[in-house]
Design a protein around this motif. Structure first.
Motif, PDB file in Angstrom:
ATOM      1  N   TYR A 161       0.831  -1.207   0.000  1.00  0.00           N
ATOM      2  CA  TYR A 161       0.000   0.000   0.000  1.00  0.00           C
ATOM      3  C   TYR A 161       0.863   1.254   0.000  1.00  0.00           C
ATOM      4  O   TYR A 161       2.048   1.210   0.325  1.00  0.00           O
ATOM      5  CB  TYR A 161      -0.850   0.048   1.273  1.00  0.00           C
ATOM      6  CG  TYR A 161      -1.760  -1.130   1.474  1.00  0.00           C
ATOM      7  CD1 TYR A 161      -2.946  -1.230   0.748  1.00  0.00           C
ATOM      8  CD2 TYR A 161      -1.453  -2.119   2.396  1.00  0.00           C
ATOM      9  CE1 TYR A 161      -3.797  -2.307   0.940  1.00  0.00           C
ATOM     10  CE2 TYR A 161      -2.302  -3.200   2.590  1.00  0.00           C
ATOM     11  CZ  TYR A 161      -3.471  -3.289   1.858  1.00  0.00           C
ATOM     12  OH  TYR A 161      -4.303  -4.339   2.049  1.00  0.00           O
ATOM     13  N   ASP A 172      -3.656   5.199  -1.360  1.00  0.00           N
ATOM     14  CA  ASP A 172      -4.679   4.159  -1.365  1.00  0.00           C
ATOM     15  C   ASP A 172      -5.797   4.451  -0.371  1.00  0.00           C
ATOM     16  O   ASP A 172      -6.794   3.740  -0.344  1.00  0.00           O
ATOM     17  CB  ASP A 172      -4.044   2.802  -1.004  1.00  0.00           C
ATOM     18  CG  ASP A 172      -3.076   2.341  -2.069  1.00  0.00           C
ATOM     19  OD1 ASP A 172      -3.376   2.525  -3.256  1.00  0.00           O
ATOM     20  OD2 ASP A 172      -2.000   1.822  -1.707  1.00  0.00           O
ATOM     21  N   PHE A 173      -5.589   5.472   0.492  1.00  0.00           N
ATOM     22  CA  PHE A 173      -6.549   5.697   1.578  1.00  0.00           C
ATOM     23  C   PHE A 173      -7.000   7.147   1.664  1.00  0.00           C
ATOM     24  O   PHE A 173      -6.233   8.070   1.395  1.00  0.00           O
ATOM     25  CB  PHE A 173      -5.914   5.291   2.924  1.00  0.00           C
ATOM     26  CG  PHE A 173      -5.489   3.854   2.942  1.00  0.00           C
ATOM     27  CD1 PHE A 173      -6.416   2.849   3.170  1.00  0.00           C
ATOM     28  CD2 PHE A 173      -4.167   3.499   2.683  1.00  0.00           C
ATOM     29  CE1 PHE A 173      -6.028   1.518   3.161  1.00  0.00           C
ATOM     30  CE2 PHE A 173      -3.773   2.167   2.668  1.00  0.00           C
ATOM     31  CZ  PHE A 173      -4.706   1.173   2.915  1.00  0.00           C
ATOM     32  N   ARG A 229     -10.421   5.190   4.846  1.00  0.00           N
ATOM     33  CA  ARG A 229     -11.251   4.365   3.955  1.00  0.00           C
ATOM     34  C   ARG A 229     -10.429   4.028   2.719  1.00  0.00           C
ATOM     35  O   ARG A 229      -9.773   4.921   2.143  1.00  0.00           O
ATOM     36  CB  ARG A 229     -12.501   5.154   3.574  1.00  0.00           C
ATOM     37  CG  ARG A 229     -13.481   4.315   2.859  1.00  0.00           C
ATOM     38  CD  ARG A 229     -14.858   4.943   2.850  1.00  0.00           C
ATOM     39  NE  ARG A 229     -15.815   3.897   2.552  1.00  0.00           N
ATOM     40  CZ  ARG A 229     -17.113   4.050   2.472  1.00  0.00           C
ATOM     41  NH1 ARG A 229     -17.636   5.222   2.708  1.00  0.00           N
ATOM     42  NH2 ARG A 229     -17.888   3.038   2.157  1.00  0.00           N
ATOM     43  N   SER A 230     -10.467   2.795   2.327  1.00  0.00           N
ATOM     44  CA  SER A 230      -9.694   2.380   1.152  1.00  0.00           C
ATOM     45  C   SER A 230     -10.319   2.949  -0.120  1.00  0.00           C
ATOM     46  O   SER A 230     -11.535   2.853  -0.321  1.00  0.00           O
ATOM     47  CB  SER A 230      -9.659   0.853   1.074  1.00  0.00           C
ATOM     48  OG  SER A 230      -9.298   0.453  -0.221  1.00  0.00           O
ATOM     49  N   ASN A 231      -9.490   3.552  -0.964  1.00  0.00           N
ATOM     50  CA  ASN A 231      -9.985   4.059  -2.251  1.00  0.00           C
ATOM     51  C   ASN A 231     -10.296   2.923  -3.211  1.00  0.00           C
ATOM     52  O   ASN A 231     -10.917   3.143  -4.239  1.00  0.00           O
ATOM     53  CB  ASN A 231      -8.932   4.976  -2.887  1.00  0.00           C
ATOM     54  CG  ASN A 231      -8.748   6.233  -2.060  1.00  0.00           C
ATOM     55  OD1 ASN A 231      -9.701   6.707  -1.431  1.00  0.00           O
ATOM     56  ND2 ASN A 231      -7.531   6.767  -2.033  1.00  0.00           N
ATOM     57  N   HIS A 232      -9.878   1.722  -2.870  1.00  0.00           N
ATOM     58  CA  HIS A 232     -10.067   0.595  -3.792  1.00  0.00           C
ATOM     59  C   HIS A 232     -11.308  -0.229  -3.462  1.00  0.00           C
ATOM     60  O   HIS A 232     -12.141  -0.462  -4.319  1.00  0.00           O
ATOM     61  CB  HIS A 232      -8.828  -0.308  -3.784  1.00  0.00           C
ATOM     62  CG  HIS A 232      -7.591   0.460  -4.130  1.00  0.00           C
ATOM     63  ND1 HIS A 232      -7.342   0.906  -5.400  1.00  0.00           N
ATOM     64  CD2 HIS A 232      -6.580   0.915  -3.361  1.00  0.00           C
ATOM     65  CE1 HIS A 232      -6.203   1.588  -5.403  1.00  0.00           C
ATOM     66  NE2 HIS A 232      -5.725   1.600  -4.176  1.00  0.00           N
ATOM     67  N   ASN A 233     -11.398  -0.650  -2.175  1.00  0.00           N
ATOM     68  CA  ASN A 233     -12.533  -1.532  -1.855  1.00  0.00           C
ATOM     69  C   ASN A 233     -13.588  -0.843  -0.991  1.00  0.00           C
ATOM     70  O   ASN A 233     -14.577  -1.462  -0.615  1.00  0.00           O
ATOM     71  CB  ASN A 233     -12.039  -2.833  -1.188  1.00  0.00           C
ATOM     72  CG  ASN A 233     -11.341  -2.556   0.142  1.00  0.00           C
ATOM     73  OD1 ASN A 233     -11.493  -1.486   0.724  1.00  0.00           O
ATOM     74  ND2 ASN A 233     -10.581  -3.531   0.629  1.00  0.00           N
ATOM     75  N   ARG A 282     -13.576  -0.131   2.016  1.00  0.00           N
ATOM     76  CA  ARG A 282     -13.629  -0.585   3.413  1.00  0.00           C
ATOM     77  C   ARG A 282     -12.912   0.391   4.342  1.00  0.00           C
ATOM     78  O   ARG A 282     -12.030   1.122   3.913  1.00  0.00           O
ATOM     79  CB  ARG A 282     -12.961  -1.946   3.553  1.00  0.00           C
ATOM     80  CG  ARG A 282     -13.770  -3.001   2.911  1.00  0.00           C
ATOM     81  CD  ARG A 282     -13.485  -4.348   3.517  1.00  0.00           C
ATOM     82  NE  ARG A 282     -14.242  -5.331   2.759  1.00  0.00           N
ATOM     83  CZ  ARG A 282     -13.847  -6.543   2.509  1.00  0.00           C
ATOM     84  NH1 ARG A 282     -12.711  -6.958   2.988  1.00  0.00           N
ATOM     85  NH2 ARG A 282     -14.593  -7.359   1.798  1.00  0.00           N
ATOM     86  N   TYR A 292     -10.460   1.132   7.596  1.00  0.00           N
ATOM     87  CA  TYR A 292      -9.311   0.558   8.307  1.00  0.00           C
ATOM     88  C   TYR A 292      -8.837   1.562   9.350  1.00  0.00           C
ATOM     89  O   TYR A 292      -9.202   2.736   9.304  1.00  0.00           O
ATOM     90  CB  TYR A 292      -8.147   0.283   7.333  1.00  0.00           C
ATOM     91  CG  TYR A 292      -8.461  -0.765   6.302  1.00  0.00           C
ATOM     92  CD1 TYR A 292      -8.251  -2.114   6.557  1.00  0.00           C
ATOM     93  CD2 TYR A 292      -8.984  -0.402   5.065  1.00  0.00           C
ATOM     94  CE1 TYR A 292      -8.564  -3.082   5.604  1.00  0.00           C
ATOM     95  CE2 TYR A 292      -9.298  -1.361   4.105  1.00  0.00           C
ATOM     96  CZ  TYR A 292      -9.086  -2.702   4.386  1.00  0.00           C
ATOM     97  OH  TYR A 292      -9.398  -3.658   3.453  1.00  0.00           O
ATOM     98  N   TRP A 348      -2.727  -5.303   7.932  1.00  0.00           N
ATOM     99  CA  TRP A 348      -2.782  -5.636   6.510  1.00  0.00           C
ATOM    100  C   TRP A 348      -1.559  -5.164   5.745  1.00  0.00           C
ATOM    101  O   TRP A 348      -1.248  -5.701   4.677  1.00  0.00           O
ATOM    102  CB  TRP A 348      -4.039  -5.025   5.878  1.00  0.00           C
ATOM    103  CG  TRP A 348      -5.272  -5.701   6.377  1.00  0.00           C
ATOM    104  CD1 TRP A 348      -6.076  -5.267   7.388  1.00  0.00           C
ATOM    105  CD2 TRP A 348      -5.824  -6.934   5.925  1.00  0.00           C
ATOM    106  NE1 TRP A 348      -7.105  -6.158   7.600  1.00  0.00           N
ATOM    107  CE2 TRP A 348      -6.976  -7.190   6.699  1.00  0.00           C
ATOM    108  CE3 TRP A 348      -5.471  -7.853   4.927  1.00  0.00           C
ATOM    109  CZ2 TRP A 348      -7.766  -8.320   6.518  1.00  0.00           C
ATOM    110  CZ3 TRP A 348      -6.265  -8.973   4.750  1.00  0.00           C
ATOM    111  CH2 TRP A 348      -7.391  -9.208   5.539  1.00  0.00           C
ATOM    112  N   ILE A 401      -1.434  -0.303   8.564  1.00  0.00           N
ATOM    113  CA  ILE A 401      -2.860  -0.417   8.238  1.00  0.00           C
ATOM    114  C   ILE A 401      -3.419  -1.665   8.922  1.00  0.00           C
ATOM    115  O   ILE A 401      -2.927  -2.766   8.713  1.00  0.00           O
ATOM    116  CB  ILE A 401      -3.064  -0.542   6.710  1.00  0.00           C
ATOM    117  CG1 ILE A 401      -2.460   0.655   5.979  1.00  0.00           C
ATOM    118  CG2 ILE A 401      -4.546  -0.717   6.375  1.00  0.00           C
ATOM    119  CD1 ILE A 401      -3.140   1.980   6.263  1.00  0.00           C
TER     120      ILE A 401
END
Ligand SMILES: Nc1ncnc2c1ncn2[C@@H]1O[C@H](COP(=O)(O)OP(=O)(O)OP(=O)(O)O)[C@@H](O)[C@H]1O
Length: 385
Positions: free
Chosen positions: A70, A74-75, A93-97, A99, A101, A139, A151
């Protein structure tokens, strides 16, 4: 329903949540300490005892691949969840999924100034190998010029500390439930030769269902034998650590006893507003129980909070089994507990779902300067991030 389940579900009625206003019976939180000459004293002591290779030994387990996965882009950073002596934890918050964290950020300069380089690298290493239902999952990690980042899963239910202060103290079955889950986490860490060294209610989080997640591996360390560093949180530190003797995993069982005591009493047994007096108490004061402590828990605590290492439960021939087989835990069905198959005494009210932050206090937000260019004089110290 077996007796353990009965025992736990009864507690829902007993727990006076939201009825009592927060009551702080002592310092509002337990602040950690790490002696400044940590690294030096560790080296000196080890070599004088011929233990130089202990720290260099690698764990027999393989770390998960967690670095380089990461970066900051990404966040999306949302708010601060907590601050500690060494850093700040943000909800991201993840820019990908999409979710949520928890992102722990530690300033390299502060780590170096407070002589925590070894501890920070250990924290990363230990978190990258542990996988347990009652321990936080990390993660990935990365660094920029000035900070290191970790993370982790975001745990919505807040700190056990907040729940305890709101409730003042827990009824016996509630304390027993949390203690039992913590016990399994300690047993697991010790099976990997990891000492945790900072057990306290602030570091025990509750997930959305009310199960325990231990966080903050800032003092966790791979120790197959003994170590020497003075670190931990004053009220919770074992006497052999205070007196700078070599110590082993059994310090976590002492702290475990203090945690049970605090959950049941609402205060720790050796507390004093003057830290030196707290240490004196840890070394010399008699352990005194409030009159409402039942005989079985008094027996357990006097066997955990004992200065005599040859008698301390958890440190004897049968290890953690002696703790788990103690009569105070007799209703606990350990296999079911490990599968999270026992009803929790309290479900945190996190109605808004995964990113709900209602269980966390608000902290003043600082201007975010992460990711900016600048001099990076410490990169080599954190090469694993
Ligand atoms: N995974 C997580 N999910 C939600 N909140 C978290 C998480 N990890 C940490 N926090 C919050 O942030 C606080 C500080 O985190 P942590 O204890 O890891 O930082 P620290 O700087 O090492 O603190 P300390 O001074 O206690 O050693 C925690 O007490 C908790 O409130």
């Amino acid at each position: 329903m077996d007796s353990a389940e009965n025992d736990m579900s009864d507690t829902l009625q007993e727990l006076p949540l939201g009825v009592l206003s927060p009551q702080v019976t002592q310092g509002s939180f337990h602040e950690p300490i790490a002696r400044e000459d940590t690294q030096q004293s560790e080296q000196l002591d080890k070599s004088s005892l011929g233990l130089e290779n202990v720290a260099a030994q690698k764990p027999s387990f393989q770390p998960r691949q967690t670095s380089g996965k990461y970066n900051l882009n990404d966040f999306h950073i949302l708010r601060t969840l907590g601050t500690g002596s060494f850093g700040r934890v943000h909800l991201v918050r993840s820019n990908h999924n999409g979710r949520f964290y928890a992102m722990k950020v530690l300033k390299k300069k502060t780590i170096v100034k407070l002589k925590q380089v070894e501890h920070t690298n250990d924290e990363r290493r230990m978190l990258s190998v542990v996988a347990h239902p009652f321990i936080i999952r990390m993660w990935g990690t990365f660094q920029d010029h000035q900070q290191v980042f970790m993370i982790m899963d975001y745990i919505e239910g807040g700190e056990l500390f907040s729940l305890l202060r709101k409730s003042q103290r827990f009824p016996n079955p509630v304390a027993k439930f949390y203690a039992a889950e913590v016990c399994l986490a300690l047993e697991y860490l010790h099976s990997l030769d990891i000492i945790y060294r900072d057990l306290k209610p602030e570091n025990v989080l509750l997930d959305k269902n009310g199960h325990v997640k231990i966080t903050d591996f800032g003092f966790a360390k791979f120790v197959p034998d003994v170590t020497f560093t003075l670190c931990g949180t004053p009220d919770y530190i074992a006497p052999e650590v205070v007196s700078t003797k070599p110590y082993n995993k059994s310090v976590d069982w002492w702290s475990f006893g203090i945690l049970i005591f605090e959950m049941l009493a609402g205060y720790t047994p050796f507390y004093d507003s003057n830290t030196m007096k707290t240490y004196e108490n840890i070394l010399n004061a008699e352990l005194q129980f409030p009159p409402f402590f039942q005989a079985d828990v008094q027996d357990l605590l006097s066997k955990l909070i004992t200065r005599d290492l040859s008698k301390r439960l958890g440190n004897l021939q049968n290890g953690s089994d002696d703790v788990k087989n103690h009569p105070w835990f007799s209703e606990v069905v350990w296999e079911k507990l490990l599968c999270r198959n026992i009803e929790t005494p309290y479900e945190p009210p996190v109605q808004a779902g995964q990113g709900d932050t209602s269980q966390y206090d608000r902290y003043p937000e600082e201007e975010i300067t992460y990711g900016r260019d600048g001099e990076d004089t410490h990169r080599e110290l954190f090469s694993e991030f």
